[in-house]
Design a protein around this motif. Structure first.
Motif, PDB file in Angstrom:
ATOM      1  N   ALA A  18      -4.258   3.982  11.593  1.00 47.36           N
ATOM      2  CA  ALA A  18      -5.079   4.778  10.670  1.00 47.36           C
ATOM      3  C   ALA A  18      -4.914   4.260   9.253  1.00 47.36           C
ATOM      4  O   ALA A  18      -3.798   3.959   8.819  1.00 47.36           O
ATOM      5  CB  ALA A  18      -4.687   6.243  10.736  1.00 47.36           C
ATOM      6  N   THR A  19      -6.023   4.168   8.536  1.00 52.23           N
ATOM      7  CA  THR A  19      -6.019   3.769   7.127  1.00 52.23           C
ATOM      8  C   THR A  19      -6.581   4.914   6.303  1.00 52.23           C
ATOM      9  O   THR A  19      -7.691   5.387   6.567  1.00 52.23           O
ATOM     10  CB  THR A  19      -6.882   2.509   6.912  1.00 52.23           C
ATOM     11  N   PHE A  20      -5.807   5.371   5.323  1.00 50.16           N
ATOM     12  CA  PHE A  20      -6.269   6.490   4.505  1.00 50.16           C
ATOM     13  C   PHE A  20      -5.522   6.514   3.183  1.00 50.16           C
ATOM     14  O   PHE A  20      -4.515   5.835   2.992  1.00 50.16           O
ATOM     15  CB  PHE A  20      -6.105   7.823   5.241  1.00 50.16           C
ATOM     16  N   VAL A  38       1.554  -1.086   8.018  1.00 48.58           N
ATOM     17  CA  VAL A  38       1.130  -2.444   8.356  1.00 48.58           C
ATOM     18  C   VAL A  38       0.157  -2.944   7.305  1.00 48.58           C
ATOM     19  O   VAL A  38      -0.528  -2.169   6.632  1.00 48.58           O
ATOM     20  CB  VAL A  38       0.484  -2.504   9.760  1.00 48.58           C
ATOM     21  N   SER A  39       0.088  -4.256   7.162  1.00 44.97           N
ATOM     22  CA  SER A  39      -0.804  -4.890   6.195  1.00 44.97           C
ATOM     23  C   SER A  39      -2.009  -5.472   6.906  1.00 44.97           C
ATOM     24  O   SER A  39      -1.994  -5.690   8.120  1.00 44.97           O
ATOM     25  CB  SER A  39      -0.060  -6.007   5.447  1.00 44.97           C
ATOM     26  N   ALA A  40      -3.045  -5.731   6.139  1.00 47.96           N
ATOM     27  CA  ALA A  40      -4.209  -6.414   6.690  1.00 47.96           C
ATOM     28  C   ALA A  40      -3.791  -7.787   7.178  1.00 47.96           C
ATOM     29  O   ALA A  40      -2.945  -8.446   6.573  1.00 47.96           O
ATOM     30  CB  ALA A  40      -5.297  -6.536   5.630  1.00 47.96           C
ATOM     31  N   VAL A  41      -4.378  -8.229   8.284  1.00 48.26           N
ATOM     32  CA  VAL A  41      -4.019  -9.520   8.862  1.00 48.26           C
ATOM     33  C   VAL A  41      -4.593 -10.622   7.978  1.00 48.26           C
ATOM     34  O   VAL A  41      -5.810 -10.695   7.783  1.00 48.26           O
ATOM     35  CB  VAL A  41      -4.560  -9.665  10.291  1.00 48.26           C
ATOM     36  N   PRO A  42      -3.751 -11.497   7.410  1.00 45.00           N
ATOM     37  CA  PRO A  42      -4.268 -12.553   6.527  1.00 45.00           C
ATOM     38  C   PRO A  42      -4.927 -13.659   7.336  1.00 45.00           C
ATOM     39  O   PRO A  42      -4.656 -13.840   8.521  1.00 45.00           O
ATOM     40  CB  PRO A  42      -3.007 -13.066   5.826  1.00 45.00           C
ATOM     41  N   THR A 102      -4.101   3.470  -0.855  1.00 49.22           N
ATOM     42  CA  THR A 102      -4.614   3.441   0.510  1.00 49.22           C
ATOM     43  C   THR A 102      -3.741   2.528   1.355  1.00 49.22           C
ATOM     44  O   THR A 102      -3.539   1.368   1.008  1.00 49.22           O
ATOM     45  CB  THR A 102      -6.067   2.934   0.540  1.00 49.22           C
ATOM     46  N   LYS A 103      -3.214   3.057   2.448  1.00 47.54           N
ATOM     47  CA  LYS A 103      -2.330   2.286   3.317  1.00 47.54           C
ATOM     48  C   LYS A 103      -2.775   2.428   4.769  1.00 47.54           C
ATOM     49  O   LYS A 103      -3.467   3.376   5.134  1.00 47.54           O
ATOM     50  CB  LYS A 103      -0.878   2.753   3.182  1.00 47.54           C
ATOM     51  N   THR A 104      -2.332   1.470   5.564  1.00 50.21           N
ATOM     52  CA  THR A 104      -2.580   1.519   7.001  1.00 50.21           C
ATOM     53  C   THR A 104      -1.276   1.820   7.714  1.00 50.21           C
ATOM     54  O   THR A 104      -0.259   1.154   7.483  1.00 50.21           O
ATOM     55  CB  THR A 104      -3.166   0.194   7.509  1.00 50.21           C
TER      56      THR A 104
END
Length: 207
Positions: free
Chosen positions: A44-46, A179-183, A11-13
């Protein structure tokens, strides 16, 4: 492809930066206000592994599945689409035969509200070459950027003087990125711990 139900290895954004958006003045104002910079983002994340679960029709493998999240982000507004319905809110892929195009689309039908009869946005990447991507390859930003046709559309019906009026904005100028989740900020845990210690000390003084 199995509908994504949370974060997993596949799963990626993705974030699409969309420039040169044109269309009806009312929607342009809704998205950009008075700014002349017609740039927005769609995030989009899927699940990116689409190697299984397809149905076959006329030599092409079609697959619809849900996304985890999908948002239209503009200077004047952010629209967060509902998730979890693989028909109305979906990732749609096609690994086509030699007579059709490969196709990846993320789209959301936001439903019927008053005064809008429908309100939806979607973005598509189409492979005219038919050889850039196959279902055995996970979707990636580099693959999406290599597709020869890109398309964004945001459209709705609104009620004007008791009549339904169709409005839309669109663009074919895209740049995709993963993009990655914001830490959390590195100092946030220490700050919270310090605030907690101050609270305990304050309570002790009052007692």
């Amino acid at each position: 492809m199995v509908a994504a139900t949370g974060a997993s290895a596949a799963t990626k954004t993705f974030e699409a930066t969309v420039t040169n958006v044109t269309g009806d003045a009312e929607l342009i104002a809704e998205l950009f206000g008075t700014s002349t910079d017609r740039t927005l983002k769609l995030r989009a994340t899927f699940e990116t592994d689409v190697s299984t679960g397809a149905s076959t029709s006329s030599g092409s493998d079609y697959l619809r599945s849900s996304y985890d999240a999908f948002s239209l982000i503009a200077p004047e507004t952010t629209i967060n689409a509902p998730a979890g319905d693989s028909n109305l809110h979906r990732v749609y892929t096609r690994d086509a035969d030699t007579f059709s195009n490969d196709f990846i689309q993320v789209g959301s039908f936001l439903g019927s509200t008053d005064p809008a009869q429908y309100d939806r946005f979607y973005l598509s990447a189409i492979d005219n070459d038919r050889s850039t991507w196959s279902r055995s390859n996970p979707i990636s930003a580099s693959i999406l950027n290599s597709f020869s046709i890109q398309s964004f559309r945001y459209e709705k019906y609104v009620t004007v003087n008791d009549s339904n009026v169709y409005q839309s904005v669109r663009s074919s100028n895209f740049t995709w990125a993963e993009v990655s989740a914001v830490p959390l900020p590195a100092g946030l845990p220490l700050l919270l711990a310090g605030l907690g210690a101050l609270g305990i000390a304050s309570r002790r003084r009052r007692s």
